[in-house]
Design a protein around this motif. Sequence first.
Motif, PDB file in Angstrom:
ATOM      1  N   GLU A  79      46.315  36.024  45.741  1.00 35.96           N
ATOM      2  CA  GLU A  79      45.316  35.598  46.716  1.00 35.96           C
ATOM      3  C   GLU A  79      44.183  36.615  46.817  1.00 35.96           C
ATOM      4  OE1 GLU A  79      44.923  34.575  51.445  1.00 35.96           O
ATOM      5  OE2 GLU A  79      46.873  34.401  50.491  1.00 35.96           O
ATOM      6  N   GLY A  80      42.973  36.174  46.552  1.00 35.67           N
ATOM      7  CA  GLY A  80      41.786  37.013  46.649  1.00 35.67           C
ATOM      8  C   GLY A  80      41.587  37.980  45.498  1.00 35.67           C
ATOM      9  N   ALA A  81      42.564  38.101  44.593  1.00 40.06           N
ATOM     10  CA  ALA A  81      42.456  39.079  43.507  1.00 40.06           C
ATOM     11  C   ALA A  81      41.255  38.824  42.595  1.00 40.06           C
ATOM     12  CB  ALA A  81      43.748  39.141  42.702  1.00 40.06           C
ATOM     13  N   PRO A  82      41.020  37.590  42.137  1.00 41.07           N
ATOM     14  CA  PRO A  82      39.865  37.389  41.250  1.00 41.07           C
ATOM     15  C   PRO A  82      38.538  37.809  41.891  1.00 41.07           C
ATOM     16  CG  PRO A  82      41.344  35.515  41.108  1.00 41.07           C
ATOM     17  CD  PRO A  82      41.827  36.373  42.251  1.00 41.07           C
ATOM     18  N   GLU A  83      38.370  37.507  43.161  1.00 37.52           N
ATOM     19  CA  GLU A  83      37.127  37.868  43.847  1.00 37.52           C
ATOM     20  C   GLU A  83      37.005  39.387  44.003  1.00 37.52           C
ATOM     21  OE1 GLU A  83      38.290  33.751  44.696  1.00 37.52           O
ATOM     22  OE2 GLU A  83      39.395  35.619  44.996  1.00 37.52           O
ATOM     23  N   ARG A  84      38.109  40.058  44.355  1.00 35.93           N
ATOM     24  CA  ARG A  84      38.087  41.521  44.497  1.00 35.93           C
ATOM     25  C   ARG A  84      37.807  42.202  43.168  1.00 35.93           C
ATOM     26  NH1 ARG A  84      42.743  40.411  47.372  1.00 35.93           N
ATOM     27  NH2 ARG A  84      44.049  41.337  45.761  1.00 35.93           N
ATOM     28  N   ILE A  85      38.408  41.667  42.104  1.00 37.65           N
ATOM     29  CA  ILE A  85      38.219  42.246  40.773  1.00 37.65           C
ATOM     30  C   ILE A  85      36.751  42.143  40.364  1.00 37.65           C
ATOM     31  CG2 ILE A  85      38.753  41.892  38.323  1.00 37.65           C
ATOM     32  CD1 ILE A  85      41.629  41.007  39.429  1.00 37.65           C
ATOM     33  N   ALA A  86      36.160  40.955  40.527  1.00 35.49           N
ATOM     34  CA  ALA A  86      34.750  40.751  40.160  1.00 35.49           C
ATOM     35  C   ALA A  86      33.835  41.611  41.028  1.00 35.49           C
ATOM     36  CB  ALA A  86      34.386  39.274  40.284  1.00 35.49           C
ATOM     37  N   ALA A  87      34.091  41.679  42.328  1.00 34.45           N
ATOM     38  CA  ALA A  87      33.248  42.454  43.238  1.00 34.45           C
ATOM     39  C   ALA A  87      33.282  43.941  42.907  1.00 34.45           C
ATOM     40  CB  ALA A  87      33.688  42.223  44.680  1.00 34.45           C
ATOM     41  N   ALA A  88      34.384  44.419  42.339  1.00 35.13           N
ATOM     42  CA  ALA A  88      34.525  45.835  42.000  1.00 35.13           C
ATOM     43  C   ALA A  88      34.066  46.144  40.576  1.00 35.13           C
ATOM     44  CB  ALA A  88      35.981  46.271  42.182  1.00 35.13           C
ATOM     45  N   GLY A  89      33.470  45.150  39.890  1.00 33.25           N
ATOM     46  CA  GLY A  89      32.941  45.379  38.549  1.00 33.25           C
ATOM     47  C   GLY A  89      33.885  45.037  37.421  1.00 33.25           C
ATOM     48  N   GLY A  90      35.048  44.455  37.738  1.00 35.56           N
ATOM     49  CA  GLY A  90      35.994  44.044  36.704  1.00 35.56           C
ATOM     50  C   GLY A  90      35.721  42.621  36.242  1.00 35.56           C
ATOM     51  N   GLN A  91      36.535  42.161  35.315  1.00 29.89           N
ATOM     52  CA  GLN A  91      36.384  40.810  34.768  1.00 29.89           C
ATOM     53  C   GLN A  91      37.756  40.158  34.660  1.00 29.89           C
ATOM     54  OE1 GLN A  91      35.078  40.702  30.691  1.00 29.89           O
ATOM     55  NE2 GLN A  91      34.758  38.495  30.703  1.00 29.89           N
ATOM     56  N   VAL A  92      37.910  39.003  35.288  1.00 32.01           N
ATOM     57  CA  VAL A  92      39.148  38.237  35.170  1.00 32.01           C
ATOM     58  C   VAL A  92      39.102  37.488  33.847  1.00 32.01           C
ATOM     59  CG1 VAL A  92      40.520  36.353  36.137  1.00 32.01           C
ATOM     60  CG2 VAL A  92      39.456  38.032  37.654  1.00 32.01           C
ATOM     61  N   LEU A  93      40.174  37.618  33.062  1.00 31.65           N
ATOM     62  CA  LEU A  93      40.236  36.984  31.751  1.00 31.65           C
ATOM     63  C   LEU A  93      41.007  35.682  31.763  1.00 31.65           C
ATOM     64  CD1 LEU A  93      40.960  40.220  29.709  1.00 31.65           C
ATOM     65  CD2 LEU A  93      38.757  39.076  30.051  1.00 31.65           C
ATOM     66  N   GLY A  94      41.929  35.524  32.699  1.00 30.64           N
ATOM     67  CA  GLY A  94      42.666  34.271  32.760  1.00 30.64           C
ATOM     68  C   GLY A  94      44.020  34.441  33.411  1.00 30.64           C
ATOM     69  N   LEU A  95      44.594  33.305  33.744  1.00 28.58           N
ATOM     70  CA  LEU A  95      45.904  33.224  34.383  1.00 28.58           C
ATOM     71  C   LEU A  95      46.854  32.536  33.420  1.00 28.58           C
ATOM     72  CD1 LEU A  95      47.632  33.526  36.993  1.00 28.58           C
ATOM     73  CD2 LEU A  95      46.808  31.261  37.633  1.00 28.58           C
ATOM     74  N   ARG A  96      48.027  33.115  33.235  1.00 30.76           N
ATOM     75  CA  ARG A  96      49.031  32.529  32.347  1.00 30.76           C
ATOM     76  C   ARG A  96      50.283  32.224  33.153  1.00 30.76           C
ATOM     77  NH1 ARG A  96      52.468  35.534  27.750  1.00 30.76           N
ATOM     78  NH2 ARG A  96      53.602  33.730  27.000  1.00 30.76           N
ATOM     79  N   ASP A  97      50.654  30.965  33.210  1.00 33.78           N
ATOM     80  CA  ASP A  97      51.884  30.552  33.873  1.00 33.78           C
ATOM     81  C   ASP A  97      53.031  30.744  32.898  1.00 33.78           C
ATOM     82  OD1 ASP A  97      54.002  29.292  35.133  1.00 33.78           O
ATOM     83  OD2 ASP A  97      52.867  27.501  35.652  1.00 33.78           O
ATOM     84  N   MET A  98      54.042  31.504  33.316  1.00 32.70           N
ATOM     85  CA  MET A  98      55.199  31.773  32.460  1.00 32.70           C
ATOM     86  C   MET A  98      56.439  31.073  33.003  1.00 32.70           C
ATOM     87  SD  MET A  98      54.370  35.776  31.471  1.00 32.70           S
ATOM     88  CE  MET A  98      55.622  36.326  32.541  1.00 32.70           C
ATOM     89  N   GLY A  99      56.242  29.967  33.709  1.00 30.51           N
ATOM     90  CA  GLY A  99      57.348  29.159  34.197  1.00 30.51           C
ATOM     91  C   GLY A  99      58.275  29.925  35.113  1.00 30.51           C
ATOM     92  N   ALA A 100      59.553  29.927  34.782  1.00 32.03           N
ATOM     93  CA  ALA A 100      60.577  30.545  35.618  1.00 32.03           C
ATOM     94  C   ALA A 100      60.427  32.062  35.731  1.00 32.03           C
ATOM     95  CB  ALA A 100      61.961  30.208  35.073  1.00 32.03           C
ATOM     96  N   HIS A 101      59.645  32.675  34.848  1.00 31.82           N
ATOM     97  CA  HIS A 101      59.437  34.126  34.918  1.00 31.82           C
ATOM     98  C   HIS A 101      58.390  34.486  35.963  1.00 31.82           C
ATOM     99  CE1 HIS A 101      61.990  35.041  31.535  1.00 31.82           C
ATOM    100  NE2 HIS A 101      61.336  34.175  30.800  1.00 31.82           N
ATOM    101  N   GLY A 102      57.374  33.637  36.116  1.00 25.76           N
ATOM    102  CA  GLY A 102      56.290  33.928  37.042  1.00 25.76           C
ATOM    103  C   GLY A 102      54.953  33.639  36.404  1.00 25.76           C
ATOM    104  N   ALA A 103      53.954  34.441  36.739  1.00 22.62           N
ATOM    105  CA  ALA A 103      52.608  34.248  36.208  1.00 22.62           C
ATOM    106  C   ALA A 103      51.933  35.599  36.045  1.00 22.62           C
ATOM    107  CB  ALA A 103      51.795  33.362  37.136  1.00 22.62           C
ATOM    108  N   VAL A 104      50.959  35.656  35.139  1.00 20.36           N
ATOM    109  CA  VAL A 104      50.231  36.885  34.852  1.00 20.36           C
ATOM    110  C   VAL A 104      48.734  36.601  34.933  1.00 20.36           C
ATOM    111  CG1 VAL A 104      49.685  38.567  33.047  1.00 20.36           C
ATOM    112  CG2 VAL A 104      52.040  37.837  33.371  1.00 20.36           C
ATOM    113  N   LEU A 105      48.038  37.446  35.687  1.00 22.65           N
ATOM    114  CA  LEU A 105      46.585  37.399  35.762  1.00 22.65           C
ATOM    115  C   LEU A 105      46.065  38.570  34.938  1.00 22.65           C
ATOM    116  CD1 LEU A 105      44.126  36.037  37.182  1.00 22.65           C
ATOM    117  CD2 LEU A 105      44.299  37.850  38.892  1.00 22.65           C
ATOM    118  N   SER A 106      45.354  38.274  33.847  1.00 23.47           N
ATOM    119  CA  SER A 106      44.842  39.320  32.962  1.00 23.47           C
ATOM    120  C   SER A 106      43.411  39.658  33.353  1.00 23.47           C
ATOM    121  CB  SER A 106      44.868  38.844  31.509  1.00 23.47           C
ATOM    122  OG  SER A 106      46.202  38.619  31.091  1.00 23.47           O
ATOM    123  N   LEU A 107      43.075  40.942  33.249  1.00 22.33           N
ATOM    124  CA  LEU A 107      41.738  41.381  33.650  1.00 22.33           C
ATOM    125  C   LEU A 107      41.330  42.627  32.898  1.00 22.33           C
ATOM    126  CD1 LEU A 107      41.865  43.913  36.237  1.00 22.33           C
ATOM    127  CD2 LEU A 107      43.597  42.182  36.672  1.00 22.33           C
TER     128      LEU A 107
END
Length: 126
Positions: free
Chosen positions: A79-107
């Motif tokens: 929650e709010g991570a993509p906006e915080r990352i962009a506001a701080a000069g980072g770049q969100v690359l994408g979200l990967r759903d890994m099913g039963a393992h969880g999910a990964v937001l790459s940046l």
Amino acid sequence: MSGAVRPPKRVQNVFVAARDPASLHGFYEGALGLPMKFRDGDRWIQYGAGNTNVALACLEEAAPATGGLVMVLEVDDFEGAPERIAAAGGQVLGLRDMGAHGAVLSLHDPEGNLLQLFRRAAPAAA
């Protein structure tokens, strides 16, 4: 930055994006003494290192990494991570759903270093 940002729970793992993880396995296990915890063929080989994990990942598994080390921070939610990352000069690359393992937001951080935020999947209902 304003607002209360919840810190990561822990360093979930650090992995090496490798062209041939299987060929590196002997080095990481034998030369470095890392005990293997989990292996998914030649795609992902995970070792224990204290309270965290070190892994070898094939390039397809490590996407969008093309090589090198990647630090993965475990978080409760995105929650709010993509906006915080962009506001701080980072770049969100994408979200990967890994099913039963969880999910990964790459940046990328502002200098282009690759990081991932890992959100564990909710436990299955009994």
